[in-house]
Design an enzyme around this catalytic site. Structure first.
Site, PDB file in Angstrom:
ATOM      1  N   SER A 150       1.217   6.675   2.411  1.00  0.00           N
ATOM      2  CA  SER A 150       1.961   7.654   3.218  1.00  0.00           C
ATOM      3  C   SER A 150       3.233   8.122   2.519  1.00  0.00           C
ATOM      4  CB  SER A 150       2.341   7.039   4.561  1.00  0.00           C
ATOM      5  OG  SER A 150       1.204   6.527   5.202  1.00  0.00           O
TER       6      SER A 150
ATOM      7  N   GLU B  95     -11.078  -1.367   5.383  1.00  0.00           N
ATOM      8  CA  GLU B  95      -9.914  -1.569   6.244  1.00  0.00           C
ATOM      9  C   GLU B  95     -10.341  -1.805   7.680  1.00  0.00           C
ATOM     10  OE1 GLU B  95      -5.690   0.733   6.741  1.00  0.00           O
ATOM     11  OE2 GLU B  95      -7.186   1.586   5.406  1.00  0.00           O
TER      12      GLU B  95
ATOM     13  N   SER C  79      -4.162   6.989  12.778  1.00  0.00           N
ATOM     14  CA  SER C  79      -3.786   6.930  14.203  1.00  0.00           C
ATOM     15  C   SER C  79      -5.030   7.012  15.082  1.00  0.00           C
ATOM     16  CB  SER C  79      -2.846   8.086  14.549  1.00  0.00           C
ATOM     17  OG  SER C  79      -3.592   9.282  14.617  1.00  0.00           O
ATOM     18  N   ASN C  80      -4.895   6.586  16.322  1.00  0.00           N
ATOM     19  CA  ASN C  80      -6.058   6.613  17.204  1.00  0.00           C
ATOM     20  C   ASN C  80      -6.547   8.035  17.479  1.00  0.00           C
ATOM     21  OD1 ASN C  80      -5.871   3.880  17.128  1.00  0.00           O
ATOM     22  ND2 ASN C  80      -5.709   3.578  19.349  1.00  0.00           N
ATOM     23  N   GLU C  81      -5.654   8.998  17.409  1.00  0.00           N
ATOM     24  CA  GLU C  81      -6.106  10.394  17.546  1.00  0.00           C
ATOM     25  C   GLU C  81      -6.992  10.761  16.363  1.00  0.00           C
ATOM     26  OE1 GLU C  81      -2.937   9.486  18.034  1.00  0.00           O
ATOM     27  OE2 GLU C  81      -2.690   9.887  20.172  1.00  0.00           O
TER      28      GLU C  81
ATOM     29  N   GLN D 297       0.824  -1.198   0.000  1.00  0.00           N
ATOM     30  CA  GLN D 297       0.000   0.000   0.000  1.00  0.00           C
ATOM     31  C   GLN D 297       0.867   1.261   0.000  1.00  0.00           C
ATOM     32  OE1 GLN D 297      -2.048   0.734   3.711  1.00  0.00           O
ATOM     33  NE2 GLN D 297      -3.680   1.898   2.731  1.00  0.00           N
ATOM     34  N   GLY D 298       0.804   2.020  -1.075  1.00  0.00           N
ATOM     35  CA  GLY D 298       1.615   3.231  -1.176  1.00  0.00           C
ATOM     36  C   GLY D 298       0.790   4.491  -0.973  1.00  0.00           C
TER      37      GLY D 298
HETATM   38  C1  LIG Z   1       4.379  -0.213  11.267  1.00  0.00           C
HETATM   39  C2  LIG Z   1       3.715   0.720  10.307  1.00  0.00           C
HETATM   40  C3  LIG Z   1       3.283   0.261   9.088  1.00  0.00           C
HETATM   41  C4  LIG Z   1       2.710   1.124   8.155  1.00  0.00           C
HETATM   42  N1  LIG Z   1       2.354   0.644   6.925  1.00  0.00           N
HETATM   43  C5  LIG Z   1       1.923   1.497   5.974  1.00  0.00           C
HETATM   44  C6  LIG Z   1       1.666   1.042   4.640  1.00  0.00           C
HETATM   45  O1  LIG Z   1       1.804  -0.135   4.322  1.00  0.00           O
HETATM   46  N2  LIG Z   1       1.285   1.947   3.715  1.00  0.00           N
HETATM   47  C7  LIG Z   1       1.110   3.265   4.027  1.00  0.00           C
HETATM   48  O2  LIG Z   1       0.744   4.026   3.144  1.00  0.00           O
HETATM   49  N3  LIG Z   1       1.342   3.737   5.273  1.00  0.00           N
HETATM   50  C8  LIG Z   1       1.749   2.886   6.261  1.00  0.00           C
HETATM   51  N4  LIG Z   1       2.019   3.362   7.535  1.00  0.00           N
HETATM   52  C9  LIG Z   1       1.937   4.791   7.796  1.00  0.00           C
HETATM   53  C10 LIG Z   1       0.772   5.224   8.665  1.00  0.00           C
HETATM   54  O3  LIG Z   1      -0.392   5.205   7.937  1.00  0.00           O
HETATM   55  C11 LIG Z   1       1.114   6.613   9.239  1.00  0.00           C
HETATM   56  O4  LIG Z   1       2.147   6.422  10.153  1.00  0.00           O
HETATM   57  C12 LIG Z   1      -0.050   7.296   9.912  1.00  0.00           C
HETATM   58  O5  LIG Z   1      -0.963   7.708   8.985  1.00  0.00           O
HETATM   59  C13 LIG Z   1       0.414   8.508  10.757  1.00  0.00           C
HETATM   60  O6  LIG Z   1       1.191   9.383   9.995  1.00  0.00           O
HETATM   61  P1  LIG Z   1       2.628   9.877  10.500  1.00  0.00           P
HETATM   62  O7  LIG Z   1       3.374   8.701  10.910  1.00  0.00           O
HETATM   63  O8  LIG Z   1       3.202  10.743   9.468  1.00  0.00           O
HETATM   64  O9  LIG Z   1       2.308  10.721  11.810  1.00  0.00           O
HETATM   65  P2  LIG Z   1       1.805  12.243  11.862  1.00  0.00           P
HETATM   66  O10 LIG Z   1       0.650  12.400  10.967  1.00  0.00           O
HETATM   67  O11 LIG Z   1       2.955  13.141  11.720  1.00  0.00           O
HETATM   68  O12 LIG Z   1       1.242  12.289  13.346  1.00  0.00           O
HETATM   69  C14 LIG Z   1       2.092  12.458  14.475  1.00  0.00           C
HETATM   70  C15 LIG Z   1       1.207  12.484  15.706  1.00  0.00           C
HETATM   71  O13 LIG Z   1       0.309  13.576  15.614  1.00  0.00           O
HETATM   72  C16 LIG Z   1      -1.037  13.135  15.748  1.00  0.00           C
HETATM   73  N5  LIG Z   1      -1.911  13.942  14.928  1.00  0.00           N
HETATM   74  C17 LIG Z   1      -1.760  14.247  13.614  1.00  0.00           C
HETATM   75  N6  LIG Z   1      -2.783  15.019  13.195  1.00  0.00           N
HETATM   76  C18 LIG Z   1      -3.606  15.193  14.257  1.00  0.00           C
HETATM   77  C19 LIG Z   1      -4.829  15.879  14.462  1.00  0.00           C
HETATM   78  N7  LIG Z   1      -5.420  16.532  13.473  1.00  0.00           N
HETATM   79  N8  LIG Z   1      -5.397  15.846  15.689  1.00  0.00           N
HETATM   80  C20 LIG Z   1      -4.800  15.172  16.698  1.00  0.00           C
HETATM   81  N9  LIG Z   1      -3.636  14.501  16.568  1.00  0.00           N
HETATM   82  C21 LIG Z   1      -3.048  14.515  15.358  1.00  0.00           C
HETATM   83  C22 LIG Z   1      -0.999  11.689  15.304  1.00  0.00           C
HETATM   84  O14 LIG Z   1      -2.055  10.957  15.862  1.00  0.00           O
HETATM   85  C23 LIG Z   1       0.336  11.245  15.825  1.00  0.00           C
HETATM   86  O15 LIG Z   1       0.240  10.897  17.174  1.00  0.00           O
HETATM   87  C24 LIG Z   1       2.542   2.497   8.480  1.00  0.00           C
HETATM   88  C25 LIG Z   1       2.955   2.948   9.747  1.00  0.00           C
HETATM   89  C26 LIG Z   1       3.527   2.091  10.652  1.00  0.00           C
HETATM   90  C27 LIG Z   1       3.954   2.612  11.993  1.00  0.00           C
END
Ligand SMILES: Cc1cc2nc3c(=O)[nH]c(=O)nc-3n(C[C@H](O)[C@H](O)[C@H](O)COP(=O)(O)OP(=O)(O)OC[C@H]3O[C@@H](n4cnc5c(N)ncnc54)[C@H](O)[C@@H]3O)c2cc1C
Lengths: 376, 398
Positions: B129, B244, B383-385, B126-127
């Site tokens: 992020s 999902e 994320s759970n948030e 899945q591409g």
């Molecule tokens: C093990 C793993 C596997 C993954 N696999 C895939 C995959 O196969 N394909 C893919 O596309 N992606 C994948 N991901 C990516 C995942 O979808 C992202 O990590 C996720 O969407 C969060 O984005 P970020 O990591 O950039 O965190 P950020 O968006 O930078 O968030 C950082 C923190 O801020 C909080 N936050 C952000 N915005 C808000 C808001 N508006 N209100 C409150 N809190 C907020 C978040 O909850 C988090 O705690 C994977 C991630 C992990 C850890």
């Protein structure tokens, strides 16, 4: 009442903070993980030269006459830098055991060498079945002429791979969980009949499983009173606990700073994520826990060396319980707020997480200390 | 109202249970049961067994190879697979891109991709992020520029789960920089073997290797690999999000882990007695079991609505939040249960390839790494948030 540092303590703090900042880069630590001892002998020598190994030892034994507060200052900085040198095992556990339990002759021969970085002791405080119960000792020491013969097993003995001396609790009388009947012995790291299985730990330190088969020691290997070592072991472990509480505080402070910085710089939805109120409140909770953890570590350090054993136990268990809980929250939230970045091995965040997790287990987890506090 | 399954459903449960017992390879079962790391081949052997039975894609329509089950049957199937220690299905092909192609893809795409997803011939990843686009996915930058009969693709995806195994990747790409951010996004299927695609592994702090960066440098992607219309990628992605969340609560898997926790607590000692007899620790286990019951019955209510023809709404975000919180809680309790033996780091024993005995009890080596690794569950998949934001807005109207 005065909770400010003395001039000497300020000097120690400045020098250890400088060391942690300038001389202990994270990638160097990472490389140490691949060596067999898991730490740098050169760094150990530096610790000796800076007077850190004997910081809490009397001057008469090559130390600088400080206290648990000095140890706290060092450990906090070591936490921040994720120092892997065996400071808490050798200097804190080993140093305290020798100082509080040793005869004058033992102290004179061993402590100056410890302070000079020439002698590495460790304490084998756990057995496979004992969990956190220091009095659960199955290893036996049988009198044989003037000496003793030791048989049994010790588990997760930190830095035993490098230890010149293993301080071993063994049963000289009584049954497995009796409080009476435990004695401490100084066993050479390369004693005949002592075998080791060494391994790295998940937080980048070193530990070993030890097996004792007919290990012979002389009568002078006894440390402290025969059959009555448990109070001494408990005191020593309380010193160790106070020290790792300070280490945890250093780690939590570093996690707090890194996460705060991340909240200010990481942008999503066109703004720094620190603008989201739910994250602001989370960050305030982290901050509050770090501050209280620091206060608890200070309370423990100020009490652990005092004359009242009940006060010592209460302070140490309160601190360890609070810091166990706070450490869990702070480490989990630091990863969470870093998002996927927080999951990487490349960032230091996960390494802090692992060390805090292991510190919670070390010398009894939050539940263990909650119960101990409640019993006092 | 009736909480029990009817006779047919119970017979079906028995059939699935027997199938899992007979066809799940013993070594794979052992790994899943003990939280060891799975290899590509472990997933594939199980997936192929399901395929032969016609059970590979429970959610798909019959015409494309689905088994034609009711939602309750799908639920029972999931449960039995989990209780029998089958590996979790890799969702990327079967539960993600598959339904999107079925709903929005061309006939040619259906004919070309669906059979290969069903038979596990193609491994998908899945591409979505990107370094700058996580929670704020719509700000993604990877560009696809139409040039005749292909797109020229440039940019990077990150955190891509098991991209190192993948034959294909489905990407959200930017085909237009003007207008609303969401409206310039398209859904593109890319062959991982295309010239210009490189995969760089990212090690997680538990020592695992499951995520990657994927770089695209002047990659030529045939225009026929665009799903649906240009600029509609965001709509398709949101459709997929609904899929999902199905099964995301992982109740049955958590139940298995609670059983394991109880076994370990019975084998460990505290103050000379089994840890399982310690009132404090028992209270912790019971609390997580009760939380799990609350989750299970919430899930059953959603299932019942679904059976009555109601599509699952944003309430299902609750399943993700509570499901992952409970999974994480159990991993913590497992670490707590083993005391000092959580400390030895023994990667060889995470793979089941080691010949000698581990340090400490045999169940110990995977526990701390699993606790570390499972912190991901409250980050990925929204994320759970972000899930709470969705509920606050879409359900509570705040
Ligand atoms: C093990 C793993 C596997 C993954 N696999 C895939 C995959 O196969 N394909 C893919 O596309 N992606 C994948 N991901 C990516 C995942 O979808 C992202 O990590 C996720 O969407 C969060 O984005 P970020 O990591 O950039 O965190 P950020 O968006 O930078 O968030 C950082 C923190 O801020 C909080 N936050 C952000 N915005 C808000 C808001 N508006 N209100 C409150 N809190 C907020 C978040 O909850 C988090 O705690 C994977 C991630 C992990 C850890």
């Amino acid at each position: 009442m005065d909770l400010s540092y003395t001039n000497e303590q300020n000097l120690i703090r400045d020098s250890v903070q400088r060391f942690a900042r300038d001389s202990y880069p994270f990638d160097a630590r990472r490389r140490l993980g691949e060596t067999s001892e898991g730490f740098s002998r050169g760094t150990w020598k530096t610790f000796a030269e800076l007077g850190w190994l004997g910081v809490a030892l009397p001057e008469a034994y090559g130390g600088s006459g400080g206290s648990a507060v000095d140890v706290m200052i060092l450990m906090e900085a070591f936490g921040r830098a994720l120092v892997v040198e065996p400071y808490f095992t050798a200097a804190v556990l080993g140093g305290t055991a020798l100082l509080l339990g040793g005869s004058e002759a033992q102290k004179r021969s061993l402590l100056p060498r410890l302070a000079a970085g020439e002698l590495l002791p460790t304490l084998a405080f756990a057995e496979p079945q004992s969990r956190f119960d220091l009095g659960d000792v199955q290893t036996t020491a049988r009198q044989d002429g003037a000496g003793f013969v030791i048989d049994g097993a010790k588990s997760v003995v930190f830095h035993a791979v490098s230890a010149d001396i293993v301080i071993v609790p063994a049963r000289t009388s009584g049954e497995r969980r009796d409080e009476h009947g435990i004695s401490l012995f100084l066993v050479e790291g390369d004693a005949a009949g002592l075998t080791r299985r060494d391994y790295p730990t998940v937080d980048g330190h070193r530990a070993s499983e030890l097996k004792f088969e007919n290990v012979r020691v002389g009568g002078d290997a006894l440390l402290g009173a025969r059959d009555a070592a448990l109070p001494l072991i408990e005191t020593v472990v309380d010193h160790g606990t106070s020290a790792v509480c300070a280490e945890a505080v250093g780690i939590m402070a570093a996690l707090y700073e890194a996460t705060l910085e991340h909240l200010k710089t990481r942008e999503q939805f066109g703004q720094p994520i620190g603008r989201f109120q739910v994250l602001q409140h989370r960050m305030v909770d982290i901050f509050a826990m770090c501050e209280q953890a620091r206060s608890m570590a200070l309370m423990a350090a100020l009490t652990v060396g005092g004359p009242d054993p009940t006060a010592r136990r209460k302070a140490v268990s309160a601190a360890k319980n609070y810091i166990g809980r706070a450490g869990r929250f702070v480490s989990q939230q630091a990863v969470q707020l870093h998002g996927a970045m927080g999951m990487t091995d490349e960032l230091i965040i996960g390494h802090y997480f692992k060390r805090l997790t292991m510190i919670d287990t070390l010398f009894g987890n939050a539940d263990h200390h909650l119960e101990r506090f409640g019993r006092l | 109202m009736d909480l029990t399954f009817n006779r047919d459903e119970q017979a079906f449960r028995g059939e699935v249970r027997r199938f899992v017992a007979e066809r799940l390879p013993a070594d794979v079962k052992h790994k899943v049961e003990n939280g060891l790391r799975l290899e590509k081949d472990d997933y594939l052997r199980w997936q192929k067994a399901l395929y032969e039975k016609g059970w590979a894609a429970p959610g798909w329509p019959v015409e494309h190879g689905g088994p034609g089950w009711t939602p309750v049957q799908g639920y029972i199937f999931e449960q039995e697979c989990a209780l029998g220690d089958a590996p979790a299905v890799m969702p990327f092909g079967l539960n993600m891109v598959g339904p999107v192609i079925i709903e929005f893809g061309s006939e040619a795409q259906k004919a070309r991709f669906l059979p290969r997803i069903l038979s596990s011939e193609d491994w998908w990843c899945q591409g979505y992020s990107e370094p700058g686009a996580g929670s704020d996915l719509a700000s993604l930058k990877m560009s696809a520029v139409r040039a005749g009969d292909h797109y020229a693709v440039n940019g990077a995806k990150t955190w891509t789960t098991l991209a190192q195994y993948a034959d294909m990747i489905f990407c959200l790409v930017r085909t237009s920089a003007s207008g609303k951010k969401q409206e310039g996004i398209s859904f593109l299927l890319i062959d991982m073997k295309s010239p210009g695609v490189t995969v760089r592994p990212i090690v997680t702090f538990d020592g695992g290797q499951e995520i990657n960066e994927v770089f695209f440098e002047d990659v030529e992607v045939p225009a026929e690999n665009l799903v649906g219309e240009e600029g509609k990628g965001w709509t398709y992605a949101k459709f997929l999000l609904g899929h999902e969340r199905v099964g995301i609560a992982q109740v049955a898997r958590s139940k298995r882990q609670v059983e394991r926790l109880k076994k370990i607590a019975a084998a460990e000692f505290k103050d000379g007695r089994p840890l399982a007899d310690d009132p404090n620790f028992r209270a912790k286990i019971s609390t997580v079991e009760i939380d799990l019951l609350a989750l299970e019955h919430m899930e059953l209510r959603i299932l019942s609505d679904e059976t009555a023809g109601q599509a699952p709404g944003p309430e299902s975000s609750l399943l993700k939040i509570r499901g992952t919180e409970i999974q994480q809680e159990i991993t913590e309790l497992l670490v707590e249960a083993v005391g000092y033996y959580a400390a030895p780091y023994q990667p060889a024993f995470l793979r089941d390839g080691a010949n000698d005995e581990p340090v400490g009890p045999g169940y110990a080596p995977a526990l701390a790494p699993t606790y570390f690794n499972w912190r991901k569950a409250s980050i990925y998949g929204g994320s759970n948030e972000i899930q709470k934001n969705i509920i606050a807005k879409a359900v509570l109207g705040l």
